[in-house]
Scaffold this motif. Structure first.
Motif, PDB file in Angstrom:
ATOM      1  N   SER A  19      -4.756 -45.465  97.373  1.00  0.00           N
ATOM      2  CA  SER A  19      -4.538 -44.775  96.103  1.00  0.00           C
ATOM      3  C   SER A  19      -3.460 -43.734  96.253  1.00  0.00           C
ATOM      4  O   SER A  19      -3.279 -43.157  97.330  1.00  0.00           O
ATOM      5  CB  SER A  19      -5.831 -44.090  95.652  1.00  0.00           C
ATOM      6  OG  SER A  19      -6.817 -45.035  95.319  1.00  0.00           O
ATOM      7  N   TRP A  36       3.610 -45.539  86.186  1.00  0.00           N
ATOM      8  CA  TRP A  36       3.943 -45.720  87.609  1.00  0.00           C
ATOM      9  C   TRP A  36       5.040 -46.768  87.742  1.00  0.00           C
ATOM     10  O   TRP A  36       5.038 -47.776  87.025  1.00  0.00           O
ATOM     11  CB  TRP A  36       2.721 -46.172  88.406  1.00  0.00           C
ATOM     12  CG  TRP A  36       1.690 -45.114  88.598  1.00  0.00           C
ATOM     13  CD1 TRP A  36       0.535 -44.945  87.889  1.00  0.00           C
ATOM     14  CD2 TRP A  36       1.712 -44.070  89.573  1.00  0.00           C
ATOM     15  NE1 TRP A  36      -0.161 -43.859  88.363  1.00  0.00           N
ATOM     16  CE2 TRP A  36       0.547 -43.306  89.397  1.00  0.00           C
ATOM     17  CE3 TRP A  36       2.609 -43.697  90.583  1.00  0.00           C
ATOM     18  CZ2 TRP A  36       0.249 -42.191  90.199  1.00  0.00           C
ATOM     19  CZ3 TRP A  36       2.325 -42.593  91.370  1.00  0.00           C
ATOM     20  CH2 TRP A  36       1.147 -41.847  91.173  1.00  0.00           C
ATOM     21  N   ALA A  49       2.910 -49.814  85.505  1.00  0.00           N
ATOM     22  CA  ALA A  49       1.755 -49.542  84.656  1.00  0.00           C
ATOM     23  C   ALA A  49       2.016 -48.322  83.797  1.00  0.00           C
ATOM     24  O   ALA A  49       2.793 -47.438  84.167  1.00  0.00           O
ATOM     25  CB  ALA A  49       0.520 -49.302  85.522  1.00  0.00           C
ATOM     26  N   THR A  50       1.330 -48.304  82.655  1.00  0.00           N
ATOM     27  CA  THR A  50       1.403 -47.181  81.728  1.00  0.00           C
ATOM     28  C   THR A  50       0.013 -46.834  81.245  1.00  0.00           C
ATOM     29  O   THR A  50      -0.823 -47.728  81.068  1.00  0.00           O
ATOM     30  CB  THR A  50       2.284 -47.541  80.518  1.00  0.00           C
ATOM     31  OG1 THR A  50       3.603 -47.866  80.967  1.00  0.00           O
ATOM     32  CG2 THR A  50       2.363 -46.385  79.530  1.00  0.00           C
ATOM     33  N   THR A  57      -4.229 -48.783  78.606  1.00  0.00           N
ATOM     34  CA  THR A  57      -3.402 -49.058  79.771  1.00  0.00           C
ATOM     35  C   THR A  57      -2.690 -50.395  79.631  1.00  0.00           C
ATOM     36  O   THR A  57      -3.123 -51.290  78.895  1.00  0.00           O
ATOM     37  CB  THR A  57      -4.243 -49.068  81.054  1.00  0.00           C
ATOM     38  OG1 THR A  57      -5.245 -50.081  80.948  1.00  0.00           O
ATOM     39  CG2 THR A  57      -4.916 -47.724  81.281  1.00  0.00           C
ATOM     40  N   ILE A  69      -4.662 -47.911  86.747  1.00  0.00           N
ATOM     41  CA  ILE A  69      -4.093 -46.607  86.426  1.00  0.00           C
ATOM     42  C   ILE A  69      -5.156 -45.804  85.696  1.00  0.00           C
ATOM     43  O   ILE A  69      -5.863 -46.328  84.840  1.00  0.00           O
ATOM     44  CB  ILE A  69      -2.805 -46.752  85.574  1.00  0.00           C
ATOM     45  CG1 ILE A  69      -2.143 -45.387  85.356  1.00  0.00           C
ATOM     46  CG2 ILE A  69      -3.078 -47.446  84.258  1.00  0.00           C
ATOM     47  CD1 ILE A  69      -0.768 -45.494  84.689  1.00  0.00           C
ATOM     48  N   SER A  70      -5.283 -44.548  86.080  1.00  0.00           N
ATOM     49  CA  SER A  70      -6.285 -43.697  85.445  1.00  0.00           C
ATOM     50  C   SER A  70      -5.805 -42.254  85.465  1.00  0.00           C
ATOM     51  O   SER A  70      -4.797 -41.934  86.111  1.00  0.00           O
ATOM     52  CB  SER A  70      -7.630 -43.815  86.166  1.00  0.00           C
ATOM     53  OG  SER A  70      -7.513 -43.370  87.509  1.00  0.00           O
ATOM     54  N   ARG A  71      -6.529 -41.401  84.770  1.00  0.00           N
ATOM     55  CA  ARG A  71      -6.164 -39.987  84.795  1.00  0.00           C
ATOM     56  C   ARG A  71      -7.413 -39.128  84.686  1.00  0.00           C
ATOM     57  O   ARG A  71      -8.414 -39.532  84.113  1.00  0.00           O
ATOM     58  CB  ARG A  71      -5.182 -39.644  83.668  1.00  0.00           C
ATOM     59  CG  ARG A  71      -5.749 -39.800  82.290  1.00  0.00           C
ATOM     60  CD  ARG A  71      -4.761 -39.384  81.221  1.00  0.00           C
ATOM     61  NE  ARG A  71      -5.414 -39.398  79.931  1.00  0.00           N
ATOM     62  CZ  ARG A  71      -4.935 -40.002  78.854  1.00  0.00           C
ATOM     63  NH1 ARG A  71      -3.764 -40.621  78.923  1.00  0.00           N
ATOM     64  NH2 ARG A  71      -5.592 -39.970  77.719  1.00  0.00           N
ATOM     65  N   MET A  78      -2.969 -37.908  87.509  1.00  0.00           N
ATOM     66  CA  MET A  78      -2.984 -39.340  87.249  1.00  0.00           C
ATOM     67  C   MET A  78      -3.081 -40.072  88.589  1.00  0.00           C
ATOM     68  O   MET A  78      -2.595 -39.568  89.605  1.00  0.00           O
ATOM     69  CB  MET A  78      -1.694 -39.757  86.525  1.00  0.00           C
ATOM     70  CG  MET A  78      -1.590 -41.236  86.264  1.00  0.00           C
ATOM     71  SD  MET A  78      -0.107 -41.691  85.361  1.00  0.00           S
ATOM     72  CE  MET A  78       1.181 -41.312  86.556  1.00  0.00           C
ATOM     73  N   TYR A  79      -3.698 -41.251  88.556  1.00  0.00           N
ATOM     74  CA  TYR A  79      -3.920 -42.010  89.785  1.00  0.00           C
ATOM     75  C   TYR A  79      -3.430 -43.445  89.634  1.00  0.00           C
ATOM     76  O   TYR A  79      -3.415 -44.003  88.533  1.00  0.00           O
ATOM     77  CB  TYR A  79      -5.409 -42.034  90.131  1.00  0.00           C
ATOM     78  CG  TYR A  79      -6.010 -40.680  90.324  1.00  0.00           C
ATOM     79  CD1 TYR A  79      -6.631 -40.021  89.265  1.00  0.00           C
ATOM     80  CD2 TYR A  79      -5.961 -40.040  91.560  1.00  0.00           C
ATOM     81  CE1 TYR A  79      -7.184 -38.759  89.428  1.00  0.00           C
ATOM     82  CE2 TYR A  79      -6.514 -38.783  91.733  1.00  0.00           C
ATOM     83  CZ  TYR A  79      -7.122 -38.147  90.666  1.00  0.00           C
ATOM     84  OH  TYR A  79      -7.664 -36.899  90.840  1.00  0.00           O
ATOM     85  N   LEU A  80      -3.069 -44.033  90.756  1.00  0.00           N
ATOM     86  CA  LEU A  80      -2.831 -45.464  90.835  1.00  0.00           C
ATOM     87  C   LEU A  80      -3.647 -45.974  92.008  1.00  0.00           C
ATOM     88  O   LEU A  80      -3.385 -45.617  93.157  1.00  0.00           O
ATOM     89  CB  LEU A  80      -1.351 -45.791  91.040  1.00  0.00           C
ATOM     90  CG  LEU A  80      -1.019 -47.275  91.040  1.00  0.00           C
ATOM     91  CD1 LEU A  80      -1.238 -47.873  89.635  1.00  0.00           C
ATOM     92  CD2 LEU A  80       0.402 -47.535  91.505  1.00  0.00           C
ATOM     93  N   CYS A  95       5.711 -41.709  89.967  1.00  0.00           N
ATOM     94  CA  CYS A  95       5.067 -41.480  88.681  1.00  0.00           C
ATOM     95  C   CYS A  95       6.092 -40.912  87.697  1.00  0.00           C
ATOM     96  O   CYS A  95       7.091 -40.313  88.103  1.00  0.00           O
ATOM     97  CB  CYS A  95       3.865 -40.545  88.812  1.00  0.00           C
ATOM     98  SG  CYS A  95       4.184 -38.902  89.480  1.00  0.00           S
TER      99      CYS A  95
END
Length: 113
Positions: A19, A36, A49-50, A57, A69-71, A78-80, A95
């Motif tokens: 991650s 990302w 990703a968006t 997403t 992808i999350s936040r 924000m995470y990938l 990012c």
């Protein structure tokens, strides 16, 4: 001034997971369209990703079903999350805050035995 500070990534074996995170300051993450990208030497930066303000997403086909992808709005981060990694996923990952055209400085992910 908007700043995007990335962390995470590193070296991982094929089939593994890793991650990366993107901590945003100077703006409210939940009010931005975030994404990302990744880039390999000699190639253009590739969109991956968006995540929209709504939380919706979208992913490019090559990572769909493997990347998430999350936040975390409370922490403005924000995470990938990347799973089932392949050698061709090796790249520098970036990012982006689309609303402000701001970029993180990049994080290397290397997938190899």
């Amino acid at each position: 001034q908007v700043q995007l500070v990335q962390s995470g990534g590193g070296f991982v074996q094929p089939g593994g997971s890793v991650s990366i995170s993107c901590k945003v300051s100077g703006t409210v993450l939940s009010a931005s369209i975030m994404g990302w990208f990744r880039q390999t030497p000699g190639n253009e930066r590739e969109w991956l990703a968006t995540i929209m303000e709504s939380g919706r997403t979208d992913f490019t086909d090559s990572v769909k079903g493997r990347f998430t992808i999350s936040r975390d709005n409370a922490n403005n981060t924000m995470y990938l999350q990347m799973t089932e990694l392949r050698p061709e996923d090796t790249a520098v990952y970036y990012c982006k805050d689309f609303n402000r055209n701001a970029w993180g400085r990049g994080t290397q992910v290397t997938v190899s035995l």
